[in-house]
Structures are given as C-alpha cells and as structure tokens.
Design an enzyme around this catalytic site. Structure first.
Site, PDB file in Angstrom:
ATOM      1  N   GLY A  18       0.694  -1.342  -0.265  1.00  0.00           N
ATOM      2  CA  GLY A  18       0.240   0.055  -0.058  1.00  0.00           C
ATOM      3  C   GLY A  18       0.943   1.731   0.081  1.00  0.00           C
ATOM      4  N   ALA A  95      -2.153  -3.262   7.303  1.00  0.00           N
ATOM      5  CA  ALA A  95      -3.039  -3.432   6.429  1.00  0.00           C
ATOM      6  C   ALA A  95      -4.322  -2.626   6.676  1.00  0.00           C
ATOM      7  CB  ALA A  95      -3.173  -5.014   6.010  1.00  0.00           C
ATOM      8  N   GLN A 153     -14.959  10.094  13.100  1.00  0.00           N
ATOM      9  CA  GLN A 153     -15.637  11.247  11.238  1.00  0.00           C
ATOM     10  C   GLN A 153     -16.447  10.142  10.792  1.00  0.00           C
ATOM     11  OE1 GLN A 153     -15.412  13.818   9.134  1.00  0.00           O
ATOM     12  NE2 GLN A 153     -13.484  13.727   8.912  1.00  0.00           N
ATOM     13  N   TYR A 159     -14.878   2.142  10.533  1.00  0.00           N
ATOM     14  CA  TYR A 159     -13.384   2.195  10.811  1.00  0.00           C
ATOM     15  C   TYR A 159     -12.595   2.991  11.874  1.00  0.00           C
ATOM     16  CZ  TYR A 159      -9.261   4.206   8.521  1.00  0.00           C
ATOM     17  OH  TYR A 159      -7.535   4.661   8.307  1.00  0.00           O
ATOM     18  N   PRO A 189      -1.826   8.132  12.134  1.00  0.00           N
ATOM     19  CA  PRO A 189      -1.757   8.409  11.202  1.00  0.00           C
ATOM     20  C   PRO A 189      -3.078   9.709  10.502  1.00  0.00           C
ATOM     21  CG  PRO A 189      -1.029   7.215  10.358  1.00  0.00           C
ATOM     22  CD  PRO A 189      -2.033   7.169  11.550  1.00  0.00           C
TER      23      PRO A 189
END
Length: 253
Positions: A18, A95, A153, A159, A189
C-alpha cells in the site's frame, strides 16, 4: 543507511504494497532490517511495482501473499516466514480498508468486512508472532491506527471503531509483554497523500488541508519515520503509547 545483512533483525509489514506500506518497508530496510511485505495477490502490477521500487535491497526485502482477515492463513504464513527467514523481530500491522457509509445506510457486510481486516487482522498477525518474540526476549509490534480512531469521522463508524480498537488492543498487549522485552505501540496517521485519500473529492480534500495546521497532507515518509523510531532496538522504554502523526489536525495529551 544501514544495509541489511543475513543476521539483521527481521521485520514483517502487513499491507506492505500500500501507499504507506511500501515506504514503511523502505525505511525499515534503510534502517538495516530484513523485510517481508505481506499483502493480497489480486493485483500483480502492485507486486511488480513493489519489487522494482525496493530492488536496491535485493534479497533483503521479500513479498509473501496473505489475507490478514484469515487467521489460519496468517498463522501458516508466519510459520513459513520463520522457517525461511528466521524469527520475526518486528511486526507492523498496516493493512487496512475503508467501507464508508453513514450508519443508517451501512450494511452488516460493510461493517464486518472492515472489522475483519482492520481489527481482526491485527489479532490474526500478532497472535502467531508474539510467543516467539517473548521467548527470544525481544520484539517490536507497531499497529497503524488513525486520527479518525481518536476523533471519529462522519460516515466511518466502522473505520473509527476499528482504529480505536487497534489502540485498545495495543495497550492491553503492551501490559502482557512488557517484562519480556516486547513493546507494542500505535501510530495514528492523519490525512496522508495516498491513493486512499486521493480518491476523496477534490473539494473535500481542500477542506481537509485547510484544517491541518501545518498546511499540507502528510507524506508516507512521515508515517514510516515514526514506525522506524518505535521499532528501533533502543526504543524499549516506550510501550502502550500512541504516536499521532497528523500535522496538528488533532492535538491531545
């Protein structure tokens, strides 16, 4: 740069093909680690690009296919790597996928698919490596979470839940392994210049950048640098920590 040697510590990076994964592999190899990248094999061009990008490291960087959502496949892959390359000293769980939708529209499949990769995958890889790390008296596990696991979010209940769970997992495992020389930490991140963020509509990306105090998206190198720091031999007094790398998008202590 410290070139890896046959006696160098071995690092395994999931999601190694990725946008973040390749740079993590590169910086670990530059730090003198032998590296095995794990990822799906569904796109042969990604594997070719990975090999070309890291060709300078020769046999010190390898690729192995695995689906991190499959525990048995992960256990078999770990056994195969240890048989071929030796004990795993560093595990980076990078991942991850997205399956965005508001909760009112989210399907059980979208929830389950994401949790299987983003959270179950961390268990599926950590479980078969941690015993060997403890037995050898050294290990570094670095789990990639997200700023959205800290803030939440819109459209990402799955997520955000998974990424918050990643850090909870890290803190608990850190307590279990601290006396064995094994550290477990999280890197969270912010928004980075990766294909995943590039898929966001341009006007939305502009709004995101406007909210980042440093005024730009993160680069994969920014994240990889934090991973290499936590994976270092002399980082043994840092465990159970979350290292946010988000340009000031979210600040806390």
């Amino acid at each position: 740069m410290n070139k890896p040697t046959p006696d160098s510590r071995l690092a395994v990076v999931t999601g190694g093909l990725g946008g973040l994964g390749i740079e993590i592999c590169r910086q670990l190899a530059q730090a003198g680690r032998r590296v095995v990248a794990l990822d799906l094999t569904s796109r042969a061009e990604r594997i070719d690009a990975f090999r070309q990008t890291l060709a300078e490291f020769g046999d010190a960087v390898a690729f192995e296919p695995v689906d991190v959502s499959d525990y048995e496949a992960c256990a078999a892959t770990v056994a195969r790597i240890e048989s071929s390359h030796g004990g795993i000293d560093v595990l980076v769980n990078a991942a991850g996928i997205t399956r965005d939708a508001s909760l009112r529209k989210m399907t059980p499949q979208q929830w389950q698919d994401l949790l299987r990769v983003n959270l179950d995958g961390v268990f599926n890889m950590s479980r078969p490596v941690v015993e060997g790390m403890c037995a050898r008296g050294f290990g570094r596990i670095v789990n990639i979470s997200s700023v959205n696991g800290q803030t939440g979010q819109f459209g990402q209940t799955n997520y955000s839940a998974a990424k918050a769970g990643v850090h909870g997992f890290s803190m608990a495992l850190a307590r279990e392994t601290a006396r064995k020389g094994v550290t477990v930490n999280t890197v969270s991140p912010g928004y980075c210049d990766t294909p995943m963020v590039a898929a966001v509509p341009e006007d939305v990306r502009a709004q995101i950048v406007a909210g980042i105090p440093v005024g730009r998206l993160g680069a994969p190198a920014d994240i990889a640098r934090a991973v290499v720091f936590l994976a270092a031999d002399d980082a043994g007094y840092i465990t159970g920590a979350n290292l946010p790398v988000n340009g000031g998008y979210f600040m806390s202590f």
